[in-house]
Motif scaffolding. Structure first.
Motif, mmCIF file in Angstrom:
data_model
loop_
_atom_site.group_PDB
_atom_site.id
_atom_site.type_symbol
_atom_site.label_atom_id
_atom_site.label_comp_id
_atom_site.label_asym_id
_atom_site.label_seq_id
_atom_site.Cartn_x
_atom_site.Cartn_y
_atom_site.Cartn_z
ATOM 1 N N UNK A 62 0.850 -1.262 -0.117
ATOM 2 C CA UNK A 62 -0.122 -0.083 -0.089
ATOM 3 C C UNK A 62 0.916 1.301 -0.250
ATOM 4 N N UNK A 63 1.882 1.100 0.927
ATOM 5 C CA UNK A 63 2.776 2.468 0.967
ATOM 6 C C UNK A 63 3.515 2.555 -0.488
ATOM 7 N N UNK A 64 4.027 1.599 -1.075
ATOM 8 C CA UNK A 64 4.548 1.549 -2.466
ATOM 9 C C UNK A 64 3.598 2.217 -3.519
ATOM 10 N N UNK A 65 2.457 1.889 -3.530
ATOM 11 C CA UNK A 65 1.292 2.055 -4.295
ATOM 12 C C UNK A 65 1.181 3.567 -4.071
ATOM 13 N N UNK A 66 1.036 4.262 -3.070
ATOM 14 C CA UNK A 66 0.552 5.449 -2.675
ATOM 15 C C UNK A 66 1.769 6.202 -3.052
ATOM 16 N N UNK A 67 3.073 6.210 -2.840
ATOM 17 C CA UNK A 67 4.094 6.794 -3.067
ATOM 18 C C UNK A 67 4.564 6.745 -4.436
ATOM 19 N N UNK A 68 4.519 5.833 -5.186
ATOM 20 C CA UNK A 68 5.117 5.708 -6.563
ATOM 21 C C UNK A 68 4.163 5.436 -7.616
ATOM 22 N N UNK A 69 3.414 4.248 -7.454
ATOM 23 C CA UNK A 69 2.527 3.842 -8.464
ATOM 24 C C UNK A 69 1.425 4.805 -8.957
ATOM 25 N N UNK A 70 0.812 5.255 -7.746
ATOM 26 C CA UNK A 70 -0.560 6.064 -7.835
ATOM 27 C C UNK A 70 -0.298 7.474 -8.460
ATOM 28 N N UNK A 71 1.026 8.144 -7.974
ATOM 29 C CA UNK A 71 1.390 9.254 -8.329
ATOM 30 C C UNK A 71 1.974 9.236 -9.999
ATOM 31 N N UNK A 72 2.517 8.374 -10.289
ATOM 32 C CA UNK A 72 2.902 8.031 -11.831
ATOM 33 C C UNK A 72 1.822 7.735 -12.583
ATOM 34 N N UNK A 73 0.795 7.129 -12.187
ATOM 35 C CA UNK A 73 -0.496 6.778 -13.005
ATOM 36 C C UNK A 73 -1.239 8.077 -13.047
ATOM 37 N N UNK A 74 -1.426 9.029 -12.100
ATOM 38 C CA UNK A 74 -1.956 10.362 -12.396
ATOM 39 C C UNK A 74 -1.151 11.318 -13.624
ATOM 40 N N UNK A 75 0.112 11.326 -13.247
ATOM 41 C CA UNK A 75 0.974 11.978 -14.320
ATOM 42 C C UNK A 75 0.977 11.389 -15.731
ATOM 43 N N UNK A 76 0.875 9.990 -15.911
ATOM 44 C CA UNK A 76 0.755 9.638 -17.032
ATOM 45 C C UNK A 76 -0.686 9.836 -17.712
ATOM 46 N N UNK A 77 -1.740 9.810 -16.988
ATOM 47 C CA UNK A 77 -3.030 9.851 -17.398
ATOM 48 C C UNK A 77 -3.344 11.628 -17.869
#
Length: 140
Positions: A62-77
């Motif tokens: 969850x911490x990894x998703x919150x700090x890396x995966x989710x922000x990158x997904x928002x930026x790509x979108x």
């Protein structure tokens, strides 16, 4: 904010809380908001962002998703949606997802959270960071 050409429907990127947070009321709010925006007569292009691993319940993932995966997904979108896209952060806890150079909305559900005084120093630092990130929003 750049306005999309009239033949292109505006894009709204919805960034809800992670499923593993188990915040039922916020999940219901996200579902209803998505349905309402999708049914809007202007023909809005509504995309709900869900990062890979979002349903995992381990604290580390969850911490990894919150700090890396989710922000990158928002930026790509945002890059793929173009400059007229609007990001709607569905809960103030995730306000850090809103890039500082882009227009967006952050929904604040819990005003009571801003009156909590019994926080440890670590909790207080995280709370202060969330409040600072909310300042990025065009509308709260």
């Amino acid at each position: 904010m750049t306005i999309a050409p009239s033949n292109t429907p505006p894009t709204i990127l919805l960034a809800p809380s992670l499923p593993s947070d188990n915040w039922t009321s916020i999940d219901i709010y996200a579902d209803r908001t998505e349905r309402a925006l999708s049914a809007h007569p202007a023909g809005l292009n509504v995309r709900r962002l869900t990062p890979f691993g979002a349903a995992c319940s381990t604290k580390l993932v969850r911490a990894l998703v919150r700090r890396t995966t989710y922000p990158e997904l928002v930026n790509r979108a945002l890059r793929s949606a173009g400059p007229a896209a609007l990001v709607h952060i569905m809960d103030q806890f995730y306000s850090y997802l809103l890039p500082s150079n882009h227009h967006g909305v952050v929904t604040c559900h819990d005003l009571a959270e801003f009156h909590v005084t019994e926080l440890s120093s670590g909790q207080l630092r995280r709370w202060m960071r969330r409040v600072r990130c909310m300042r990025r929003a065009s509308l709260v």
